[in-house]
Write a protein that holds these residues in place. Sequence first.
Motif, PDB file in Angstrom:
ATOM      1  N   ILE A  13       0.821  -1.219   0.000  1.00 31.94           N
ATOM      2  CA  ILE A  13       0.000   0.000   0.000  1.00 31.94           C
ATOM      3  C   ILE A  13       0.859   1.274   0.000  1.00 31.94           C
ATOM      4  CG2 ILE A  13      -1.695   1.329   1.356  1.00 31.94           C
ATOM      5  CD1 ILE A  13      -2.827  -1.365   2.292  1.00 31.94           C
ATOM      6  N   GLU A  14       1.913   1.269   0.826  1.00 31.48           N
ATOM      7  CA  GLU A  14       2.775   2.462   0.911  1.00 31.48           C
ATOM      8  C   GLU A  14       3.449   2.722  -0.440  1.00 31.48           C
ATOM      9  OE1 GLU A  14       3.100  -0.090   3.179  1.00 31.48           O
ATOM     10  OE2 GLU A  14       1.972   0.909   4.777  1.00 31.48           O
ATOM     11  N   GLN A  15       3.910   1.656  -1.063  1.00 32.92           N
ATOM     12  CA  GLN A  15       4.612   1.819  -2.349  1.00 32.92           C
ATOM     13  C   GLN A  15       3.654   2.360  -3.416  1.00 32.92           C
ATOM     14  OE1 GLN A  15       5.972  -2.253  -2.385  1.00 32.92           O
ATOM     15  NE2 GLN A  15       8.018  -1.725  -1.619  1.00 32.92           N
ATOM     16  N   LYS A  16       2.421   1.836  -3.451  1.00 34.67           N
ATOM     17  CA  LYS A  16       1.440   2.330  -4.416  1.00 34.67           C
ATOM     18  C   LYS A  16       1.081   3.795  -4.139  1.00 34.67           C
ATOM     19  CE  LYS A  16      -0.752  -1.952  -5.907  1.00 34.67           C
ATOM     20  NZ  LYS A  16      -1.975  -2.748  -6.034  1.00 34.67           N
ATOM     21  N   ALA A  17       0.989   4.117  -2.858  1.00 34.88           N
ATOM     22  CA  ALA A  17       0.647   5.497  -2.486  1.00 34.88           C
ATOM     23  C   ALA A  17       1.736   6.457  -2.951  1.00 34.88           C
ATOM     24  CB  ALA A  17       0.462   5.595  -0.968  1.00 34.88           C
ATOM     25  N   LYS A  18       2.969   6.002  -2.875  1.00 28.09           N
ATOM     26  CA  LYS A  18       4.103   6.832  -3.291  1.00 28.09           C
ATOM     27  C   LYS A  18       4.029   7.139  -4.790  1.00 28.09           C
ATOM     28  CE  LYS A  18       7.917   6.474  -0.647  1.00 28.09           C
ATOM     29  NZ  LYS A  18       9.055   5.746  -0.062  1.00 28.09           N
ATOM     30  N   LEU A  19       3.707   6.132  -5.581  1.00 27.76           N
ATOM     31  CA  LEU A  19       3.589   6.336  -7.034  1.00 27.76           C
ATOM     32  C   LEU A  19       2.371   7.220  -7.349  1.00 27.76           C
ATOM     33  CD1 LEU A  19       4.501   2.776  -8.391  1.00 27.76           C
ATOM     34  CD2 LEU A  19       5.894   4.856  -8.528  1.00 27.76           C
ATOM     35  N   ALA A  20       1.264   6.988  -6.640  1.00 25.70           N
ATOM     36  CA  ALA A  20       0.056   7.794  -6.882  1.00 25.70           C
ATOM     37  C   ALA A  20       0.317   9.270  -6.586  1.00 25.70           C
ATOM     38  CB  ALA A  20      -1.091   7.267  -6.013  1.00 25.70           C
ATOM     39  N   ALA A  21       1.043   9.512  -5.501  1.00 29.23           N
ATOM     40  CA  ALA A  21       1.336  10.900  -5.122  1.00 29.23           C
ATOM     41  C   ALA A  21       2.199  11.595  -6.172  1.00 29.23           C
ATOM     42  CB  ALA A  21       2.030  10.933  -3.754  1.00 29.23           C
ATOM     43  N   ALA A  22       3.065  10.794  -6.829  1.00 28.22           N
ATOM     44  CA  ALA A  22       3.975  11.372  -7.826  1.00 28.22           C
ATOM     45  C   ALA A  22       3.263  11.622  -9.157  1.00 28.22           C
ATOM     46  CB  ALA A  22       5.171  10.437  -8.039  1.00 28.22           C
ATOM     47  N   ALA A  23       2.121  10.963  -9.364  1.00 25.77           N
ATOM     48  CA  ALA A  23       1.453  10.983 -10.677  1.00 25.77           C
ATOM     49  C   ALA A  23       0.101  11.672 -10.608  1.00 25.77           C
ATOM     50  CB  ALA A  23       1.299   9.544 -11.174  1.00 25.77           C
ATOM     51  N   GLU A  24       0.030  12.732  -9.866  1.00 20.54           N
ATOM     52  CA  GLU A  24      -1.229  13.455  -9.701  1.00 20.54           C
ATOM     53  C   GLU A  24      -1.846  13.787 -11.068  1.00 20.54           C
ATOM     54  OE1 GLU A  24      -2.503  17.058  -6.842  1.00 20.54           O
ATOM     55  OE2 GLU A  24      -0.439  16.331  -6.597  1.00 20.54           O
ATOM     56  N   GLY A  25      -3.147  13.527 -11.200  1.00 18.50           N
ATOM     57  CA  GLY A  25      -3.846  13.851 -12.438  1.00 18.50           C
ATOM     58  C   GLY A  25      -3.659  12.837 -13.553  1.00 18.50           C
ATOM     59  N   CYS A  26      -2.942  11.746 -13.271  1.00 21.17           N
ATOM     60  CA  CYS A  26      -2.737  10.721 -14.301  1.00 21.17           C
ATOM     61  C   CYS A  26      -3.603   9.505 -13.993  1.00 21.17           C
ATOM     62  CB  CYS A  26      -1.279  10.268 -14.321  1.00 21.17           C
ATOM     63  SG  CYS A  26      -0.130  11.532 -14.853  1.00 21.17           S
ATOM     64  N   GLU A  27      -3.790   8.691 -15.016  1.00 21.36           N
ATOM     65  CA  GLU A  27      -4.436   7.403 -14.811  1.00 21.36           C
ATOM     66  C   GLU A  27      -3.341   6.349 -14.625  1.00 21.36           C
ATOM     67  OE1 GLU A  27      -7.278   4.282 -17.325  1.00 21.36           O
ATOM     68  OE2 GLU A  27      -6.279   5.950 -18.325  1.00 21.36           O
ATOM     69  N   LEU A  28      -3.390   5.671 -13.493  1.00 21.50           N
ATOM     70  CA  LEU A  28      -2.373   4.628 -13.225  1.00 21.50           C
ATOM     71  C   LEU A  28      -2.959   3.257 -13.529  1.00 21.50           C
ATOM     72  CD1 LEU A  28      -0.921   6.966 -11.799  1.00 21.50           C
ATOM     73  CD2 LEU A  28      -0.285   5.378  -9.990  1.00 21.50           C
ATOM     74  N   VAL A  29      -2.287   2.518 -14.405  1.00 23.82           N
ATOM     75  CA  VAL A  29      -2.777   1.193 -14.764  1.00 23.82           C
ATOM     76  C   VAL A  29      -1.739   0.149 -14.332  1.00 23.82           C
ATOM     77  CG1 VAL A  29      -3.561  -0.288 -16.647  1.00 23.82           C
ATOM     78  CG2 VAL A  29      -3.905   2.199 -16.785  1.00 23.82           C
ATOM     79  N   TYR A  30      -2.130  -0.688 -13.376  1.00 24.67           N
ATOM     80  CA  TYR A  30      -1.219  -1.738 -12.911  1.00 24.67           C
ATOM     81  C   TYR A  30      -1.427  -3.019 -13.706  1.00 24.67           C
ATOM     82  CZ  TYR A  30       0.413   0.869  -8.839  1.00 24.67           C
ATOM     83  OH  TYR A  30       1.013   1.781  -8.024  1.00 24.67           O
ATOM     84  N   VAL A  31      -0.386  -3.527 -14.303  1.00 19.57           N
ATOM     85  CA  VAL A  31      -0.465  -4.809 -15.014  1.00 19.57           C
ATOM     86  C   VAL A  31       0.669  -5.698 -14.482  1.00 19.57           C
ATOM     87  CG1 VAL A  31      -0.421  -5.966 -17.251  1.00 19.57           C
ATOM     88  CG2 VAL A  31      -1.364  -3.653 -17.064  1.00 19.57           C
ATOM     89  N   PRO A  32       0.339  -6.903 -14.018  1.00 14.40           N
ATOM     90  CA  PRO A  32       1.395  -7.767 -13.461  1.00 14.40           C
ATOM     91  C   PRO A  32       2.497  -8.056 -14.483  1.00 14.40           C
ATOM     92  CG  PRO A  32      -0.796  -8.698 -13.055  1.00 14.40           C
ATOM     93  CD  PRO A  32      -0.980  -7.554 -14.007  1.00 14.40           C
ATOM     94  N   GLU A  33       3.710  -8.259 -13.980  1.00 10.97           N
ATOM     95  CA  GLU A  33       4.831  -8.627 -14.850  1.00 10.97           C
ATOM     96  C   GLU A  33       4.463  -9.887 -15.617  1.00 10.97           C
ATOM     97  OE1 GLU A  33       9.005  -7.432 -13.021  1.00 10.97           O
ATOM     98  OE2 GLU A  33       7.912  -8.780 -11.694  1.00 10.97           O
ATOM     99  N   GLY A  34       4.740  -9.919 -16.887  1.00 14.38           N
ATOM    100  CA  GLY A  34       4.440 -11.102 -17.692  1.00 14.38           C
ATOM    101  C   GLY A  34       3.067 -11.045 -18.346  1.00 14.38           C
ATOM    102  N   ALA A  35       2.222 -10.110 -17.897  1.00 18.42           N
ATOM    103  CA  ALA A  35       0.864 -10.043 -18.466  1.00 18.42           C
ATOM    104  C   ALA A  35       0.674  -8.816 -19.357  1.00 18.42           C
ATOM    105  CB  ALA A  35      -0.175 -10.029 -17.342  1.00 18.42           C
TER     106      ALA A  35
END
Lengths: 319, 319
Positions: A13-35
């Motif tokens: 959760i902390e790691q995701k929050a860190k990326l979200a905070a850095a990407a304000e106003g963007c759409e974040l799409v998580y896709v697992p490695e290999g997929a």
Amino acid sequence: MKRVLISLPELNIEQKAKLAAAAEGCELVYVPEGAVTRDDVEGAEIIIGSVPAGLLHQPGKLELLQLGSSGADAYVADGILRPGTVLTTCTGAYSQTVAEHAFAATLMLQKKLHLYRDAQGRREWTDCGAVSSINGAVVLVMGLGEIGRYYARMARALGAYVIGVKRRPSAKSDCVDEQCLTEDFDAVAPRADVIVSFLPGGPATTHFYTLERFRAMKPGCIFVNCGRGSAVSAETLEQALRSGCIAAAAVDVFETEPLPAESPLWGLENLLITPHASGFFHLPATLDRVVDICAKNLKAQLTGGELMNVVDFKTGYKK
Amino acid sequence: MKRVLISLPELNIEQKAKLAAAAEGCELVYVPEGAVTRDDVEGAEIIIGSVPAGLLHQPGKLELLQLGSSGADAYVADGILRPGTVLTTCTGAYSQTVAEHAFAATLMLQKKLHLYRDAQGRREWTDCGAVSSINGAVVLVMGLGEIGRYYARMARALGAYVIGVKRRPSAKSDCVDEQCLTEDFDAVAPRADVIVSFLPGGPATTHFYTLERFRAMKPGCIFVNCGRGSAVSAETLEQALRSGCIAAAAVDVFETEPLPAESPLWGLENLLITPHASGFFHLPATLDRVVDICAKNLKAQLTGGELMNVVDFKTGYKK
């Protein structure tokens, strides 16, 4: 709204929050490695993670490819990225895990714990004799990037005298007692009780460790290679260890990986083999550092700041 | 002219000079270990070295027996020395070698190098997964004598948070972040990523590490014992490691030594066995320290100074 494709090992959760905070106003799409699919790649302005190079055919919208790895070799060839796409790495995130692995291997060999482990397998209570100490040892660190400096600090903290060897001249690093250039190697190597190599790949370092160079080392010397396998050929390593040029070695990288089952190296008592395992995400702290670097570069890209670890497409290394 | 019998491993010129300087006006007789006779013993006012206790029948002239070892168990029984003979040890001389061995074993287990060594024996290029780090680890050091303090300093120098556990109350040592008493063990043990034991032998420490105590440790905990084998029974150690109470252990001392070939401990993948090898004279620095202590006590005895490491015949330990 920019789309950021994130393909890293599973984040907390902390790691995701860190990326979200850095990407304000963007759409974040998580896709697992290999997929990750070609469509995922084509639809993103920013990609975070070492997506397979085979999926990249100069994606038109892509502004930044922030790799999760420290190496960028697979991404600098023509046709992968279009001119203008910025390529950054996570160089530095892996320094602790690689340096610690190399350091643990050094102490293990000094204390002959590899031989005791072998004896244990034979249920033998056998004394293996004299050991050596990191305290007071002369340690030569080949390559003074972040990994080399991390290792140097550990060795010095336990009393070693550290000589750092660099490619390019610079003021002496605080991490070492003495510093010299690669061309001075032959002059300093015979003083070393431990030689640890973090040399990168490339023509300048290929087969750097020749048999002649092993012959000039102390017979009691311990050699550790956690850089690139190309720095020493399997034949040379085998000869150096069989002939007693040096006492023992720990090697994590090989010219041919995986090391073939028929390689004579497997059977050498005084060689510790690990399967290019010092890096990756084996140490939880590594993923924290990767996320830190990705978040910083993400924010810098979006706000016009200065990015770190930008790859020079000519050399494949940090600019 | 007093006669000083010296029976130590072979000394170099500097070491011999140090003893000669301390024994001005005395006759120094060097006899190799294993070659000492009853006559040698009876003719000496001072003996330096752990001559076999069986040769000692209250030798009448003997003023000082300076052992080369750190333990004195074999020399405190009735009938070995006459009342009035001073008995001193080399406690402290072995702290570096034992602490370094324990520390190297700790890092080896953290980096799973014992498993990689096993895989190497099978010629298998296999990734063994997650590792841990000494940096930020909570390390519990049981026994804060010279060995425990040496280990604590190494661990802290590499970023560990060290909790020292002592038998007797005292001001907090500079070597640790936190200090508590043996009776606090159950309260602090569940916090530890590494528990390293340098507990001495004796009734108070026999089977100190019960299965209940292992069950209360972190499942990822690494346990290292370089104190006395009596602190944990082979059965308990086996159960703790098989059941996953803890992740791995490195053990140098056992209740029965040599460990019998039929012991199930030999076959445990997550146990590193060394054959009570952390001490002795395996590290060259150890003999230097032994000679230093012997020379100091020799001079003190001859000049009426204060001796160090004097054994209390009631406890068998340092007064």
